[in-house]
Design a protein around this motif. Structure first.
Motif, PDB file in Angstrom:
ATOM      1  N   SER A  69       0.867  -1.180   0.000  1.00  0.00           N
ATOM      2  CA  SER A  69       0.000   0.000   0.000  1.00  0.00           C
ATOM      3  C   SER A  69       0.902   1.228   0.000  1.00  0.00           C
ATOM      4  N   PRO A  70       0.591   2.240  -0.828  1.00  0.00           N
ATOM      5  CA  PRO A  70       1.483   3.403  -0.959  1.00  0.00           C
ATOM      6  C   PRO A  70       1.758   4.074   0.383  1.00  0.00           C
ATOM      7  N   ALA A  71       3.001   4.488   0.574  1.00  0.00           N
ATOM      8  CA  ALA A  71       3.407   5.167   1.811  1.00  0.00           C
ATOM      9  C   ALA A  71       4.473   6.199   1.476  1.00  0.00           C
ATOM     10  N   THR A  72       4.682   7.114   2.406  1.00  0.00           N
ATOM     11  CA  THR A  72       5.700   8.156   2.225  1.00  0.00           C
ATOM     12  C   THR A  72       6.564   8.230   3.472  1.00  0.00           C
ATOM     13  N   GLY A  73       7.616   9.042   3.398  1.00  0.00           N
ATOM     14  CA  GLY A  73       8.483   9.254   4.557  1.00  0.00           C
ATOM     15  C   GLY A  73       9.914   8.845   4.269  1.00  0.00           C
ATOM     16  N   THR A  74      10.808   9.327   5.101  1.00  0.00           N
ATOM     17  CA  THR A  74      12.238   9.045   4.953  1.00  0.00           C
ATOM     18  C   THR A  74      12.719   8.235   6.148  1.00  0.00           C
ATOM     19  N   LEU A  75      13.544   7.249   5.885  1.00  0.00           N
ATOM     20  CA  LEU A  75      14.035   6.332   6.913  1.00  0.00           C
ATOM     21  C   LEU A  75      15.551   6.285   6.873  1.00  0.00           C
ATOM     22  N   PRO A 127      12.115   4.764  16.635  1.00  0.00           N
ATOM     23  CA  PRO A 127      12.392   6.205  16.642  1.00  0.00           C
ATOM     24  C   PRO A 127      13.863   6.486  16.917  1.00  0.00           C
ATOM     25  N   ILE A 128      14.346   7.615  16.427  1.00  0.00           N
ATOM     26  CA  ILE A 128      15.728   8.036  16.702  1.00  0.00           C
ATOM     27  C   ILE A 128      15.848   8.361  18.185  1.00  0.00           C
ATOM     28  N   ASP A 129      16.921   7.901  18.797  1.00  0.00           N
ATOM     29  CA  ASP A 129      17.126   8.164  20.227  1.00  0.00           C
ATOM     30  C   ASP A 129      17.432   9.636  20.474  1.00  0.00           C
ATOM     31  N   PRO A 130      16.876  10.204  21.553  1.00  0.00           N
ATOM     32  CA  PRO A 130      17.249  11.571  21.942  1.00  0.00           C
ATOM     33  C   PRO A 130      18.607  11.559  22.624  1.00  0.00           C
ATOM     34  N   LEU A 143      18.474  15.065  12.807  1.00  0.00           N
ATOM     35  CA  LEU A 143      17.818  14.293  11.756  1.00  0.00           C
ATOM     36  C   LEU A 143      16.382  14.753  11.529  1.00  0.00           C
ATOM     37  N   ALA A 144      15.711  15.180  12.593  1.00  0.00           N
ATOM     38  CA  ALA A 144      14.339  15.680  12.439  1.00  0.00           C
ATOM     39  C   ALA A 144      14.299  16.880  11.505  1.00  0.00           C
ATOM     40  N   HIS A 145      15.364  17.702  11.543  1.00  0.00           N
ATOM     41  CA  HIS A 145      15.441  18.848  10.644  1.00  0.00           C
ATOM     42  C   HIS A 145      15.714  18.435   9.196  1.00  0.00           C
ATOM     43  N   GLN A 146      15.922  17.128   9.004  1.00  0.00           N
ATOM     44  CA  GLN A 146      16.028  16.588   7.638  1.00  0.00           C
ATOM     45  C   GLN A 146      14.829  15.695   7.325  1.00  0.00           C
ATOM     46  N   ASN A 147      13.794  15.811   8.146  1.00  0.00           N
ATOM     47  CA  ASN A 147      12.566  15.018   7.993  1.00  0.00           C
ATOM     48  C   ASN A 147      12.810  13.529   8.218  1.00  0.00           C
ATOM     49  N   ILE A 148      13.785  13.197   9.065  1.00  0.00           N
ATOM     50  CA  ILE A 148      14.069  11.793   9.389  1.00  0.00           C
ATOM     51  C   ILE A 148      13.745  11.593  10.870  1.00  0.00           C
ATOM     52  N   TYR A 149      12.786  10.736  11.154  1.00  0.00           N
ATOM     53  CA  TYR A 149      12.338  10.526  12.535  1.00  0.00           C
ATOM     54  C   TYR A 149      12.511   9.078  12.998  1.00  0.00           C
TER      55      TYR A 149
END
Length: 700
Positions: free
Chosen positions: A134-140, A166-169, A182-188
């Motif tokens: 099923s179509p999906a979006t996002g960056t990993l 999720p990326i560790d804080p 990474l969040a500022h690069q749309n990577i979560y």
């Protein structure tokens, strides 16, 4: 200075509310704001159009500020809407919002090998359940521990497991916030894969132009390796000419960073300008023809943008490519454009494409440096006048370096916490070697392998890099080469920029109120720094750090500290997780001990597994803890459990009386749960460090 009236720099004035809107949108990025903002934007736009249609009837000419205010509000809303729309988490089809047994992803960056892991980012194409996509979006963000993954390339599609996390804080004080970066690069989210957990689904599905550019860059890197022998020379040449940073060593980075020349290793405006100068020189014969002036930009501009793509489309290169394209077009049609307007136009274009670029440090430093050259350099250059033309040229170069360093200092100090003392010498020195490296490297890469000529070019290229590295390394080790441990608060950072603006504006305009304001701001900055320093020196604490697979406790006594850890002070994890905390606390005297060592200092005593720090004590319970019962219970403030001991708390409690249990990150998840269950049953205070922030306890 560079504009006598704001009317000369309209794009700069209009850019400011747009930047403010993006900044607000990054901090308030929920999709729920989108509809009210869209309604507000549309309403203001309709109002603006109506006011223009009925300009005379409503006597708008008596309120000239009204139109400007509406335009500024429209741009602010536009920036806010752009930031929210760009946030991938606001997309209902984001892969994290849909169930998935597996993910179909497309690699969107060049995979790079680092520390035994192949790392790259990928766009999620589809979530797969029961073999139905099923179509999906996002960056990993993906990391693979498998040597066969070296064959992967940009544009390859993979089928991977859906067990992303999720990326560790940041877990420790002053630690780099990789999650935010990474969040500022749309990577979560990220995923770690091992052999058998991924499968190549399809190859060469990415943008053909980008794929060809990356393939060409790989060929050029291999060509550099043919006749250059020193690994550091190859790495610097690849970085400086092609923007390929994968092979750079930490020692080289440190040398350039400490001498204030790190910008050389980031392909930027200077590199693009060299390409432009070379192309202009090679195509100057076209000036003899009637339409040669029009043909030149048609050839030069696409080549410049292809070079920008070849080097990875970094913000600095994109800024330079947009600016140089505008300058070339302006020169072609004999148009004079204010440089600040060109700078603002390039920022508008890039931020419309990706509003999150405003958070990129390279973007910020690049635009600040160029703005400093345009605005501050003429002021600095006017400080001295020389009759000798060569001395005057030298001073012109010095003024460029001073202006760029002054305007970028607060930002670089805020992020990197250091100031290169010998930046002026270092930047003057690298001018000639950098030009030699760029020109010899470009000719070596562009020309086919020609006996003697290719060898000579490679020799010049390698020797120039080695000479530059040698000098910068020597400068790095000079006494007081850099001022370290500069930790600015946001308020101090803003104060510094306000002081710089007041100082240079006073030097240009000689208005007394600017001098007075600057002095008051310097006083406030000094007070802030003094209070922070006093607080740091008068505070004592125990910091139980989360070092994942390693143990770490910091005993801070004023500006002294003892670190108890199994890490060496040269270890990468020590420099990433422990040293920033020590530096932020202004620690001047640090002593590192292994967990098994005895300690006798003025403020800490350690004998066996018992430690006394001022008025607080810590008892260590490790996997070697012996099941014995002592006649007298040992009273401690903290019971520090490490290494997954299998002994129950009931047995430990026979020998220890404590207030709080600290469960460090070296314990396995099973051991952590075992201890937590027992502590909860006994109603005992506990702190779990695993996948949690460190625990800092104050001590008087």
């Amino acid at each position: 200075m560079i504009a006598n009236h704001k009317g000369e720099i309209p794009v700069v004035i209009l850019l400011l509310p747009f930047l403010l809107g993006i900044s607000i949108g990054i901090n308030f990025s929920s999709g729920t704001y989108l509809m009210p903002l869209a309604v507000g934007f549309t309403s203001l736009l309709i109002l603006f159009v109506l006011l223009n249609f009925y300009y005379t009837r409503f006597k708008v000419y008596k309120k000239r500020w009204l139109g400007g205010m509406i335009i500024h509000m429209l741009l602010l809303f536009a920036g806010w809407i752009a930031a929210i729309s760009n946030n991938e988490l606001n997309n209902s089809s984001h892969f994290s919002k849909l169930p998935a047994q597996r993910l179909q992803v497309r690699i969107n960056s060049e995979p790079q090998l680092k520390n035994g892991l192949i790392r790259f980012t990928a766009n999620v194409v589809a979530n797969v359940n029961q073999k139905q996509p099923s179509p999906a979006t996002g960056t990993l963000m993906i990391a693979i521990k498998d040597s066969s993954a070296l064959q992967l390339a940009y544009g390859d599609e993979l089928l991977i497991s859906g067990k992303f996390a999720p990326i560790d804080p940041p877990f420790n004080p002053a630690e780099f916030n990789y999650k935010k970066y990474l969040a500022h690069q749309n990577i979560y989210y990220q995923e770690f894969l091992y052999p058998g957990q991924y499968r190549l689904f399809q190859s060469n599905t990415g943008n053909l132009l980008i794929a060809n550019a990356l393939a060409l860059r790989r060929q050029m890197v291999q060509k550099l390796k043919l006749q250059l022998h020193d690994p550091n020379a190859i790495a610097v040449a690849s970085t400086l000419i092609l923007g390929y940073k994968a092979d750079l060593s930490e020692d080289v980075l440190q040398a350039y960073s400490k001498t204030g020349t790190i910008h050389v290793l980031s392909v930027s405006g200077a590199h693009v300008a060299i390409i432009w100068a070379l192309l202009a020189f090679m195509l100057r014969f076209l000036n003899r023809f009637r339409h040669g002036g029009l043909i030149k930009p048609i050839i030069i501009i696409p080549i410049i943008w292809y070079y920008a793509m070849l080097t990875g489309f970094s913000p600095a290169v994109c800024r330079a490519a947009v600016m140089i394209s505008a300058v070339i077009l302006g020169k072609t049609y004999n148009r004079h454009i204010n440089n600040l307007n060109i700078l603002a136009v390039s920022a508008f274009i890039l931020l419309l494409y990706n509003p999150l670029l405003i958070t990129d440090l390279g973007f910020q430093l690049s635009y600040l440096a160029v703005a400093g050259l345009v605005v501050l350099q003429p002021v600095v250059y006017a400080w001295f006048t020389f009759d000798n033309k060569w001395v005057d040229k030298l001073w012109a170069l010095c003024s460029v370096s001073i202006a760029a360093q002054v305007i970028t200092f607060p930002l670089s100090a805020f992020y990197f916490h250091r100031f290169p003392v010998y930046f002026l010498f270092s930047n003057l020195f690298i001018v000639i070697p950098t030009a030699v490296i760029m020109y010899s490297g470009i000719f070596y890469l562009l020309l086919p392998q020609i006996p003697y000529i290719s060898t000579a070019l490679a020799w010049i290229l390698e020797k120039s890099i080695l000479f530059m590295n040698y000098v910068l390394t020597r400068v790095e080790h000079l006494p007081f080469a850099s001022i370290n441990k500069i930790w600015l608060t946001t308020t101090e950072y803003l104060l510094l920029y306000t002081i710089i603006i007041c100082t240079f504006y006073f030097l240009y305009d000689r208005k007394v109120w600017l001098l007075r304001t600057g002095i008051i701001l310097i006083f406030l900055l000094a007070v802030s720094v003094s209070i922070k320093k006093y607080h740091s020196y008068s505070t004592n604490s125990i910091a139980f750090l989360n070092l994942r697979k390693n143990m770490g406790i910091v005993f801070k006594n004023g500006n002294q500290a003892i670190v108890l850890s199994n890490l060496a002070d040269t270890d990468k994890n020590y420099n990433y997780s422990i040293r920033p905390y020590l530096d932020s606390c202004k620690i001047n005297d640090v002593v590192l001990y292994k967990p098994e060592q005895e300690i006798r200092s003025g403020f800490l005593r350690k004998q066996g597994d018992f430690m006394q720090f001022r008025n607080q004590s810590v008892a260590i319970v490790s996997k070697d803890y012996e099941d014995t019962t002592s006649a007298v219970k040992l009273k401690t403030d903290y019971l520090y459990i490490t290494g997954s001991p299998k002994i129950p708390l009931a047995i430990i409690n026979k020998n220890h009386e404590y207030h709080t249990i600290i469960i460090d990150a070296t314990n396995t998840p099973k051991a952590v749960q075992f201890i937590v269950d027992q502590a909860s049953a006994l109603h005992t205070n506990y702190v779990v460090l695993k996948r949690n922030k460190s625990f800092v306890a104050a001590s008087n």
